[in-house]
Design a protein around this motif. Structure first.
Motif, PDB file in Angstrom:
ATOM      1  N   MET A 127      48.816  57.194  31.294  1.00 27.53           N
ATOM      2  CA  MET A 127      47.799  56.694  32.238  1.00 27.53           C
ATOM      3  C   MET A 127      46.459  57.413  32.013  1.00 27.53           C
ATOM      4  O   MET A 127      45.400  56.788  32.020  1.00 27.53           O
ATOM      5  CB  MET A 127      48.261  56.968  33.665  1.00 27.53           C
ATOM      6  CG  MET A 127      49.039  55.847  34.272  1.00 27.53           C
ATOM      7  SD  MET A 127      48.963  56.055  36.060  1.00 27.53           S
ATOM      8  CE  MET A 127      50.405  55.146  36.559  1.00 27.53           C
ATOM      9  N   LEU A 128      46.579  58.730  31.760  1.00 26.55           N
ATOM     10  CA  LEU A 128      45.361  59.526  31.542  1.00 26.55           C
ATOM     11  C   LEU A 128      44.589  58.976  30.338  1.00 26.55           C
ATOM     12  O   LEU A 128      43.373  58.772  30.408  1.00 26.55           O
ATOM     13  CB  LEU A 128      45.773  60.987  31.285  1.00 26.55           C
ATOM     14  CG  LEU A 128      44.826  62.073  31.793  1.00 26.55           C
ATOM     15  CD1 LEU A 128      44.625  61.934  33.300  1.00 26.55           C
ATOM     16  CD2 LEU A 128      45.403  63.460  31.457  1.00 26.55           C
ATOM     17  N   LEU A 129      45.337  58.714  29.269  1.00 27.18           N
ATOM     18  CA  LEU A 129      44.699  58.170  28.055  1.00 27.18           C
ATOM     19  C   LEU A 129      43.978  56.857  28.384  1.00 27.18           C
ATOM     20  O   LEU A 129      42.842  56.631  27.989  1.00 27.18           O
ATOM     21  CB  LEU A 129      45.769  57.901  26.992  1.00 27.18           C
ATOM     22  CG  LEU A 129      46.078  58.991  25.978  1.00 27.18           C
ATOM     23  CD1 LEU A 129      47.232  58.540  25.077  1.00 27.18           C
ATOM     24  CD2 LEU A 129      44.866  59.310  25.129  1.00 27.18           C
ATOM     25  N   MET A 130      44.661  56.020  29.166  1.00 29.29           N
ATOM     26  CA  MET A 130      44.075  54.713  29.474  1.00 29.29           C
ATOM     27  C   MET A 130      42.779  54.881  30.281  1.00 29.29           C
ATOM     28  O   MET A 130      41.772  54.238  30.024  1.00 29.29           O
ATOM     29  CB  MET A 130      45.082  53.862  30.261  1.00 29.29           C
ATOM     30  CG  MET A 130      44.818  52.385  30.119  1.00 29.29           C
ATOM     31  SD  MET A 130      45.860  51.405  31.200  1.00 29.29           S
ATOM     32  CE  MET A 130      47.265  51.096  30.173  1.00 29.29           C
ATOM     33  N   ALA A 162      45.325  51.493  23.257  1.00 29.01           N
ATOM     34  CA  ALA A 162      46.495  51.210  22.402  1.00 29.01           C
ATOM     35  C   ALA A 162      47.438  52.416  22.345  1.00 29.01           C
ATOM     36  O   ALA A 162      48.665  52.261  22.425  1.00 29.01           O
ATOM     37  CB  ALA A 162      46.017  50.839  21.000  1.00 29.01           C
ATOM     38  N   LEU A 163      46.879  53.618  22.288  1.00 33.39           N
ATOM     39  CA  LEU A 163      47.728  54.822  22.275  1.00 33.39           C
ATOM     40  C   LEU A 163      48.453  54.974  23.614  1.00 33.39           C
ATOM     41  O   LEU A 163      49.639  55.332  23.655  1.00 33.39           O
ATOM     42  CB  LEU A 163      46.871  56.054  21.996  1.00 33.39           C
ATOM     43  CG  LEU A 163      46.324  56.197  20.573  1.00 33.39           C
ATOM     44  CD1 LEU A 163      45.306  57.337  20.498  1.00 33.39           C
ATOM     45  CD2 LEU A 163      47.470  56.412  19.575  1.00 33.39           C
ATOM     46  N   ALA A 164      47.758  54.650  24.697  1.00 37.75           N
ATOM     47  CA  ALA A 164      48.375  54.740  26.032  1.00 37.75           C
ATOM     48  C   ALA A 164      49.569  53.797  26.134  1.00 37.75           C
ATOM     49  O   ALA A 164      50.636  54.166  26.649  1.00 37.75           O
ATOM     50  CB  ALA A 164      47.331  54.374  27.092  1.00 37.75           C
ATOM     51  N   LEU A 165      49.425  52.568  25.577  1.00 36.61           N
ATOM     52  CA  LEU A 165      50.542  51.611  25.636  1.00 36.61           C
ATOM     53  C   LEU A 165      51.693  52.064  24.748  1.00 36.61           C
ATOM     54  O   LEU A 165      52.866  51.843  25.066  1.00 36.61           O
ATOM     55  CB  LEU A 165      50.061  50.219  25.222  1.00 36.61           C
ATOM     56  CG  LEU A 165      49.763  49.269  26.369  1.00 36.61           C
ATOM     57  CD1 LEU A 165      48.648  49.832  27.269  1.00 36.61           C
ATOM     58  CD2 LEU A 165      49.409  47.881  25.871  1.00 36.61           C
TER      59      LEU A 165
END
Ligand code: HEM
Ligand code: CU
Length: 567
Positions: A127-130, A162-165
């Motif tokens: 979530m943080l990444l997103m 994309a990394l968050a997913l």
């Protein structure tokens, strides 16, 4: 006659009390992990809801007059859709599964407790990444992230998205493996697959879909990230790539993903309708097997999202498979109607949301069959008819089911009752707000209003004002629930072990359960939906002698409680 585990004499049956701090740190206890998933998901819902309110604020007028520019509006609906799917519904359903499945199986925990905690703790960084995307130029290609917009024209936030997913996908796969192994290996003596609660069947079907589909999302995301940062050209037509590869692989995951979101909701419905209508489930095996049917057929329909970009000769086959999938869903709907038919319905809030689900999800199902037909879909593709359809199935379906589950299992999870008057207010505001937010979208969609635009033709304004005002009411309704939750935690009436007099095993222990879940080894009641039978009556009586009657929660063992007007 069925028996329950007899708590050891002198055993302190005091429900386990937990502090907020217990939920903020690493724990391998499935109950704590379940609540951690649900708390994180509720935070996601609030964020996704605020973004939705901003979308509706912008769409009050045909001009772009709230967001800075079209790009900012793109980022708004991209994050709204992504957060609602990956940071609200999927984790919330994983939370229900984590909390309930071991209890429903009479088990002390999941098969792999450490892996269970690890899978959860991948989500906060995801979530943080997103959200970090807001500092790098947020993702703006819709939750479907179609190239070339997502590869050649988006900013670095798209890579973080994309990394968050990716992280959320790994978390989901690890969780699903845990569920499959737990359900296969940790059922108690006497609980065959066809004695399992239907919620457990739904979690099993969902987990199979997750394990089979999510790796495809991971594959597509990897190609997308490589195109963005490593100069590959998988999706760049100018250099021999093909944008349709993304659409096919993305939807090969994302259509089954709609069942990852709604199947656990179907499981919640089977529990709630039977308990609050005091009737056995109609068509137990049909409901159980239709979950598996949906899991299977769900992999044969993905290209119905691409009727406007698909080779014409492939349209009919996908139209047929997309219509076929309405059959197992229909089996569930009619079985649920058979379950409540002639029942002694208790119109508690959990039941109201269950009935709300039935009415709203069926509307979503009907518009689903409509968009499955090629001629109609080509007309309404990428319009508000589609936006309406997926909100009826995702909000009218999954979220209404989540609400029913919250009202049904809140006493078990917290040891407190939710105020039914606030619950009914929440239901009425949600039902009216939801219907008038999304039903009129069918009309503006069929009249040609495209989705994903902030500037639209003035003739659509009247309906959009109605839609936005209803959406604000829907937003307010959510705060009634949040308020009711806080009031319950602070000063809510204490809950008994089994306030709804239910027969599944999560109710055969205290509210909340002890760390070890049960006192002694629980013995499952042979028919989890045997309402109205003599055996069920004696089983419930025995349970209440042990843990106290609903109205005098919690009662110490052996103390005779005043006789209540049972059903
Ligand atoms: C709180 C109530 C909600 C409102 C008022 C709302 C409103 C909207 C609107 C107006 C759009 C279309 C934006 C556009 O195309 O320009 C949209 C898109 C979307 N919504 Fe919601 N929504 C709500 C809740 C939800 C929920 C619970 C979900 C669950 C998954 C959801 C999932 C989506 C998705 C996936 C999109 C597509 C985003 C895209 O085009 O990429 N929404 N929503
Ligand atoms: Cu689909």
């Amino acid at each position: 006659m069925a028996t329950i585990s007899r708590p050891l004499p002198g055993l302190d049956l005091k429900p386990r009390s937990l502090r907020v701090s217990d939920y903020l740190r690493w724990s391998v206890d499935h109950k704590i992990i379940g609540v951690q998933y649900m708390s994180l998901a509720i935070f996601g819902f609030i964020v996704g809801g605020i973004l939705a309110m901003m979308i509706r604020w912008e769409l009050l007028t045909p001009a772009l007059d709230v967001m800075a520019d079209g790009q900012a509006y793109n980022q708004l609906f991209t994050m709204h859709g992504s957060v609602m799917i990956f940071a609200w519904i999927i984790p919330m359903m994983a939370g229900f599964g984590n909390y309930l499945v071991p209890l429903m199986l009479g088990a002390k925990d999941m098969a792999f407790p450490w892996l269970n905690a690890f899978a959860f703790w991948l989500l906060p960084p995801s979530m943080l990444l997103m959200f970090m995307g807001y500092f790098a130029g947020q993702a703006e290609a819709g939750w479907t992230s179609y190239p070339p917009l997502s590869t050649l024209y988006s900013m670095d936030g798209q890579t973080l998205w994309a990394l968050a997913l990716h992280l959320a996908g790994i978390s989901s796969i690890l969780g699903a493996i845990n569920f499959i192994v737990t359900i296969k290996n940790m059922r108690p003596e006497g609980m065959g697959y066809f004695q399992m609660p239907l919620f457990v069947w739904a979690v099993l079907a969902t987990s199979i879909i997750i394990v089979m589909a999510t790796p495809f999302l991971a594959g597509a995301l990897t190609l997308l990230i490589l195109d963005r940062v490593a100069g590959t050209a998988f999706f760049d037509p100018a250099r021999g790539g093909d944008v349709l590869v993304w659409q096919n692989v993305f939807w090969f995951y994302s259509h089954p993903a709609v069942y990852i979101m709604v199947l656990p909701g179907f499981g919640i419905l089977s529990e709630v309708l039977s308990v609050h209508a005091r009737k056995p489930v109609f068509g137990y095996r049909a409901i159980a097997l239709s979950s598996m049917g949906i899991a299977l057929i769900g992999f044969t329909v993905w290209a119905h999202h691409m009727f406007t970009s698909l080779q014409p000769q492939l349209r009919i086959p996908f139209m047929i498979t997309s219509m076929i999938i309405a059959v197992p869903t229909g089996i569930k709907i009619f079985s649920w109607l058979g379950t409540i038919w002639g029942g002694k319905i208790h119109f508690r809030t959990a039941m109201l949301f269950g009935l709300g689900f039935l009415s709203m999800f069926v509307i979503g199902g009907i518009s689903g069959v409509m968009v499955a037909s090629v001629p109609f879909d080509i007309h309404v593709h990428d319009t508000y008819f589609v936006v309406s359809h997926f909100h009826f199935v995702l909000y009218g379906g999954a979220v209404f089911a989540i609400y029913a589950g919250v009202y049904h299992w809140w006493p078990k999870i917290t040891g407190r009752m939710l105020d039914e008057r606030l619950g009914k207010l929440h239901f009425v505001l949600t039902y009216i707000g939801f219907f008038f937010t999304f039903f009129p979208q069918h009309f503006v969609g069929m009249l040609g209003m495209p989705r994903r635009v902030a500037v639209y033709a003035p003739e659509f304004q009247n309906w959009n004002v109605v839609i936005s005002l209803a959406a604000f009411l829907l937003g307010i309704s959510t705060f009634v629930l949040l308020y009711a939750m806080v009031v319950s935690l602070v000063r809510g009436k204490r809950a008994s072990a089994n306030p709804w007099r239910a027969l599944t095993m999560e109710w055969a222990t205290t509210s909340p359960p002890p760390a070890s879940n049960f006192y002694g080894d629980p013995v499952p009641f042979k028919d989890p939906y045997g309402y109205g039978t003599e055996a069920a009556f004696y089983y419930l009586e025995d349970l209440e002698r042990r843990y106290g009657k609903p109205e005098d929660a919690p009662a110490p063992v052996g103390k005779a409680a005043p006789q209540a007007a049972g059903d």
